[in-house]
Design an enzyme around this catalytic site. Structure first.
Site, short mmCIF file in Angstrom:
data_model
loop_
_atom_site.label_atom_id
_atom_site.label_comp_id
_atom_site.label_asym_id
_atom_site.label_seq_id
_atom_site.Cartn_x
_atom_site.Cartn_y
_atom_site.Cartn_z
N VAL A 1 -0.17 3.43 6.03
CA VAL A 1 0.14 3.59 4.60
C VAL A 1 -1.06 3.15 3.77
CG1 VAL A 1 1.64 2.82 2.72
CG2 VAL A 1 2.63 3.32 4.96
N ARG B 1 12.86 -5.75 -2.01
CA ARG B 1 13.65 -4.61 -2.52
C ARG B 1 15.03 -5.01 -3.03
NH1 ARG B 1 12.62 -0.60 2.36
NH2 ARG B 1 10.42 -0.13 1.98
N CYS C 1 11.27 5.05 3.61
CA CYS C 1 10.71 6.40 3.58
C CYS C 1 11.77 7.52 3.64
CB CYS C 1 9.68 6.59 4.68
SG CYS C 1 10.07 5.74 6.21
N SER D 1 4.94 8.02 13.05
CA SER D 1 4.08 7.30 12.10
C SER D 1 4.89 6.40 11.18
CB SER D 1 3.26 8.30 11.27
OG SER D 1 4.13 9.17 10.58
N GLU E 1 17.23 0.26 10.06
CA GLU E 1 16.98 1.43 9.22
C GLU E 1 18.26 1.94 8.53
OE1 GLU E 1 13.93 2.18 8.89
OE2 GLU E 1 13.71 4.27 8.29
N LYS F 1 19.35 -0.02 5.53
CA LYS F 1 18.45 0.17 4.39
C LYS F 1 18.75 1.51 3.71
CE LYS F 1 14.39 -2.20 6.19
NZ LYS F 1 13.09 -1.97 6.80
N ARG G 1 14.35 8.25 16.14
CA ARG G 1 12.90 8.46 16.18
C ARG G 1 12.61 9.64 17.08
NH1 ARG G 1 10.06 6.16 12.67
NH2 ARG G 1 10.46 4.00 13.25
N HIS H 1 9.62 13.13 8.02
CA HIS H 1 10.99 12.81 8.45
C HIS H 1 11.90 13.98 8.04
CE1 HIS H 1 9.45 8.95 9.30
NE2 HIS H 1 10.03 8.21 8.38
N ASN I 1 6.52 10.99 5.23
CA ASN I 1 6.89 9.57 5.19
C ASN I 1 5.82 8.65 4.64
OD1 ASN I 1 6.16 10.62 7.96
ND2 ASN I 1 5.74 8.45 8.28
N THR I 2 4.53 8.95 4.86
CA THR I 2 3.52 8.01 4.33
C THR I 2 3.03 8.41 2.94
OG1 THR I 2 1.74 9.16 5.50
CG2 THR I 2 2.67 7.22 6.58
N1 LIG Z 1 4.65 4.13 8.01
C1 LIG Z 1 5.50 4.61 7.11
O1 LIG Z 1 5.87 5.80 7.13
C2 LIG Z 1 6.08 3.70 6.06
C3 LIG Z 1 6.88 4.27 5.07
C4 LIG Z 1 7.44 3.47 4.09
C5 LIG Z 1 7.19 2.12 4.08
N2 LIG Z 1 6.40 1.57 5.06
C6 LIG Z 1 6.13 0.12 4.97
O2 LIG Z 1 4.77 -0.03 4.58
C7 LIG Z 1 4.20 -1.19 5.17
C8 LIG Z 1 2.97 -0.79 5.98
O3 LIG Z 1 3.35 0.12 7.01
P1 LIG Z 1 2.30 0.83 7.97
O4 LIG Z 1 3.08 1.86 8.67
O5 LIG Z 1 1.08 1.20 7.24
O6 LIG Z 1 1.93 -0.37 9.00
P2 LIG Z 1 0.62 -0.59 9.91
O7 LIG Z 1 0.00 0.71 10.25
O8 LIG Z 1 1.07 -1.47 11.02
O9 LIG Z 1 -0.38 -1.41 8.96
C9 LIG Z 1 -0.17 -2.76 8.62
C10 LIG Z 1 -1.30 -3.25 7.74
O10 LIG Z 1 -1.02 -4.61 7.36
C11 LIG Z 1 -2.12 -5.45 7.73
N3 LIG Z 1 -1.61 -6.76 8.14
C12 LIG Z 1 -0.80 -7.03 9.20
N4 LIG Z 1 -0.57 -8.37 9.26
C13 LIG Z 1 -1.26 -8.92 8.23
C14 LIG Z 1 -1.43 -10.26 7.76
N5 LIG Z 1 -0.85 -11.30 8.38
N6 LIG Z 1 -2.21 -10.49 6.67
C15 LIG Z 1 -2.81 -9.45 6.03
N7 LIG Z 1 -2.70 -8.16 6.43
C16 LIG Z 1 -1.91 -7.90 7.52
C17 LIG Z 1 -2.80 -4.72 8.86
O11 LIG Z 1 -4.15 -5.17 8.93
P3 LIG Z 1 -5.01 -5.23 10.31
O12 LIG Z 1 -5.42 -3.82 10.62
O13 LIG Z 1 -6.16 -6.11 9.93
O14 LIG Z 1 -4.10 -5.84 11.33
C18 LIG Z 1 -2.68 -3.28 8.38
O15 LIG Z 1 -3.65 -3.04 7.39
C19 LIG Z 1 5.32 -1.82 6.01
O16 LIG Z 1 5.99 -2.81 5.24
C20 LIG Z 1 6.26 -0.64 6.29
O17 LIG Z 1 7.57 -1.03 6.54
C21 LIG Z 1 5.83 2.33 6.04
#
Ligand SMILES: NC(=O)c1ccc[n+]([C@@H]2O[C@H](COP(=O)([O-])OP(=O)(O)OC[C@H]3O[C@@H](n4cnc5c(N)ncnc54)[C@H](OP(=O)(O)O)[C@@H]3O)[C@@H](O)[C@H]2O)c1
Length: 352
Positions: free
Chosen positions: A14, A112, A149, A178, A201, A204, A234, A241, A330-331
């Site tokens: 994201v 939220r 999402c 993803s 999920e 939510k 999934r 999605h 989704n993203t």
């Molecule tokens: N993926 C989707 O479709 C989607 C949709 C809606 C909402 N979301 C929400 O959006 C958020 C991000 O999702 P994502 O899918 O992008 O996850 P992701 O790919 O796992 O990315 C997580 C990010 O957070 C950073 N991070 C992890 N632990 C951290 C910490 N302790 N301190 C600072 N930074 C930290 C990671 O940095 P590093 O690379 O340095 O570890 C990375 O940049 C989540 O809350 C998720 O539930 C996701």
């Protein structure tokens, strides 16, 4: 003058989507790309293990990833933080940023359900942004969340159906890998397979849908009263999605009228001509084989709004029950794109 922004969780799926969409934004300018200590100090272009879309926009390659330091961001004049942090991490960091006067637009679920934090999908409930006034009584900044999402696509499709008296919604989702972030599910668990459960999920989807489609009165949200039942799975798809929806309406018009209603639907972002608003929030396909994740996830014009339209198809009626399939990126619409749209809305309505 463009407002200085930070992307938190910038190395994730994201976070990258945020960075790509903000790299040349007319209202916002990236001041900081921040992530965990694991990434801090590395060049953004060299740090990413999995690059969304295959390339990092030129101007972002040389950014040095920072660890998250709210006080330093405030000192440097950052006015907005876009958060793509895991929920466990997001809660306290986002609160600290809001206490420092920064406007936080988040994808994490941590806040939220806070009573004065609006969860906004602006085509469905832009007016909930007025909750920011309640937050401002207790701190200089604020938090605006966007939804789970799957919910983001669902509420855009349900909003124009509310006029027919929405009584009950049954939704089954087919969610892309993803959606779980990077690296997500182990490949051996998901390739050639379907996993019929996604932790937390379904709850939510049910709660957030009723909250977003609820009404704001006297500084409180009253949830919409329809029943909703969600089943979430999934599936081995990269992005997008797919959702199968059965909606019971008090009076269910002919499917042709439903098609017209959905096609004509426009929300506040379209009326305000926000830069990331898709011209058509809902695209209705006549072809029975659509929507498909591979073909339709990136629907939406103008180019900045690619992935912001929700695609609907297979509209059919049995008695008072309406069945349709929808697809949401989704993203983009389910995360980064909607947060950016919320920030554009906040700016246009003078909350920033
Ligand atoms: N993926 C989707 O479709 C989607 C949709 C809606 C909402 N979301 C929400 O959006 C958020 C991000 O999702 P994502 O899918 O992008 O996850 P992701 O790919 O796992 O990315 C997580 C990010 O957070 C950073 N991070 C992890 N632990 C951290 C910490 N302790 N301190 C600072 N930074 C930290 C990671 O940095 P590093 O690379 O340095 O570890 C990375 O940049 C989540 O809350 C998720 O539930 C996701």
């Amino acid at each position: 003058l463009r407002k200085k922004i930070a992307v938190l969780g910038a190395t994730g799926l994201v976070g990258q989507q945020f960075a790509w969409m903000l790299a040349d934004h007319p209202y916002f300018e990236i001041e900081a790309l921040a992530a965990s200590d694991r990434s801090a100090g590395k060049r953004y272009g060299a740090r990413l293990e999995h690059v969304v879309g295959g390339t990092v926009p030129g101007k972002l390659r040389e950014f040095v990833v920072e660890s998250i330091d709210p006080k330093s961001l405030a000192k440097r004049g950052v006015e907005i933080a876009f958060s793509a942090l895991p929920s466990e991490t997001a809660g306290s960091i986002e609160t600290e940023l809001a206490n420092l006067g920064i406007a936080v637009f988040t994808n994490a679920s941590a806040h939220r359900m806070d009573p004065d934090v609006p969860v906004i999908i602006p085509e469905a409930n832009a007016e909930h942004i007025a909750l920011v006034d309640s937050q401002r009584k207790r701190r200089p900044g604020f938090i605006v969340a966007d939804s789970n999402c799957s919910v983001s696509g669902l509420v855009i499709a349900l909003k124009p159906l509310m006029q027919f008296g929405l009584k009950d919604v049954t939704i089954t989702t087919y969610q892309a890998v993803s959606g779980a972030g990077y690296p997500g599910e182990a490949s051996l668990d998901v390739i050639g397979n379907i996993i019929p459960f996604i932790e937390n999920e379904e709850g939510k989807v049910e709660k957030e849908t009723r909250r977003i489609l609820g009404t704001l009165s006297k500084g409180r949200i009253r949830d919409a009263s329809f029943d909703i039942n969600a089943t979430c799975a999934r599936v081995p798809v990269h992005y997008g999605h797919l959702e199968s929806v059965v909606a019971e309406l008090e009076t269910c018009p002919d499917p042709r009228e439903i098609v017209q209603t959905l096609r004509k639907f426009r929300g506040v972002p379209q009326k305000l001509l926000l830069p990331t608003a898709p011209l058509e929030p809902l695209i209705v396909k006549d072809d029975e084989y659509r929507p498909q994740p591979l073909l339709d996830s990136c629907a939406g014009t103008p180019e900045r709004a690619a992935g912001m339209s929700v695609t609907v198809g297979r509209i059919a009626k049995k008695g008072r029950k309406l069945r349709f399939i929808l697809l949401v990126h989704n993203t983009i619409r389910g995360a980064a794109g909607t947060s950016i749209l919320n920030a554009e809305l906040a700016l246009k309505q003078k909350y920033l």
